[in-house]
Scaffold this active site. Structure first.
Site, PDB file in Angstrom:
ATOM      1  N   ASP A   1       0.879  -1.174   0.000  1.00  0.00           N
ATOM      2  CA  ASP A   1       0.000   0.000   0.000  1.00  0.00           C
ATOM      3  C   ASP A   1       0.912   1.219   0.000  1.00  0.00           C
ATOM      4  OD1 ASP A   1      -2.388  -1.413   0.108  1.00  0.00           O
ATOM      5  OD2 ASP A   1      -2.405  -1.469   2.289  1.00  0.00           O
TER       6      ASP A   1
ATOM      7  N   ASP B   1     -13.771  -4.189  -0.868  1.00  0.00           N
ATOM      8  CA  ASP B   1     -13.535  -3.881   0.543  1.00  0.00           C
ATOM      9  C   ASP B   1     -14.881  -3.977   1.244  1.00  0.00           C
ATOM     10  OD1 ASP B   1     -10.902  -3.359  -0.123  1.00  0.00           O
ATOM     11  OD2 ASP B   1     -11.205  -1.182  -0.278  1.00  0.00           O
TER      12      ASP B   1
END
Length: 251
Positions: free
Chosen positions: A11, A130
């Site tokens: 990330d 998500d």
């Protein structure tokens, strides 16, 4: 079952690898090129590079970082963040990505999944989901780095993205993300059993048993890992040897 893949996830925000809990309280975890090079040499099966602030900041993925990472990585690379159209996809594939991951744009413009799969092949298109628990046996899809609820049911959305041509689903439990308390096995299993394309489990790995559990009980085809690898708690080899001892086929 096909051999299970071990996939480190980078990330990236402001050019640095970061890791948080429940998508918040981010802390720096090093340089993306250094991490990518290390994992490639460690025989990770693939690598995922997510520019996590691109969508929120309304910009494209940092193509220069993708190019730099692709120069040192000799395993398949998935890139996501800020992808809004097929031109963005093409630019990233030319920069060295093997696959792209879309989340917010997939929800806002589902046609992009279909267009991307038609133009570049389903194997190139990963839809990231998500999800946050919304009741017994129910999970809601969130977009914009977990900040915006959509009202979509995660299992139903997974079925739709498969129908639109996605080649894989990258499924992250927001509830478990960064906690190191284990993957959401119930969520992973619910999604994996509802579709025929591979599901990459993400969010919550803290022990080697967590990985075997989400594969055996959750029916995951791959495990995505971040902080466990970034802070060197485990090596790729340790993970693969443990899974092999559990009777799980690894690459």
């Amino acid at each position: 079952m096909a051999a299970i893949r071990i996939i480190p996830c980078l990330d990236v925000k402001d050019g640095k690898v970061v890791k948080g809990v429940h998508f918040e309280n981010l802390r720096e975890a090093g340089d993306p090129v250094e991490h990518a090079s290390f994992y490639s040499k460690e025989n990770a099966d693939e690598i995922v590079f997510l520019d996590i602030s691109a969508t929120i900041e309304g910009r494209k993925t940092m193509v220069d970082v993708v190019k730099n990472v692709s120069d040192v990585v000799f395993i398949p690379m998935t890139v996501g963040g800020g992808i809004r159209n097929v031109e963005n996809i093409e630019e990233l594939l030319k920069a060295g990505a093997d696959k792209i991951s879309i989340n917010t744009s997939a929800v806002k413009t589902p046609e992009l999944i279909k267009e991307g799969a038609k133009r570049f092949g389903s194997q190139c298109i990963i839809v990231a989901i998500d999800a946050k628990r919304a009741g017994k046996g129910r999970w809601e899809v969130y977009i914009e780095s977990g900040k915006t609820p959509t009202g979509l049911d995660a299992v139903e959305w997974a079925k739709k993205v498969q129908d639109l041509g996605a080649g894989e689903v990258l499924l992250t439990s927001i509830d478990m993300d960064g906690t190191q308390k284990g993957y959401d096995i119930e969520l992973t299993k619910a999604v994996a059993e509802s579709i025929s394309i591979p599901v990459i489990a993400s969010g919550g790995a803290g022990t080697l048993e967590h990985m075997s559990d989400v594969i055996i009980k959750g029916k995951a085809s791959a495990v995505l890992l971040a902080s466990l690898l970034h802070f060197r708690k485990y090596t790729i080899r340790q993970i693969k040897e443990f899974l092999k001892d559990k009777g799980i086929e690894v690459r």
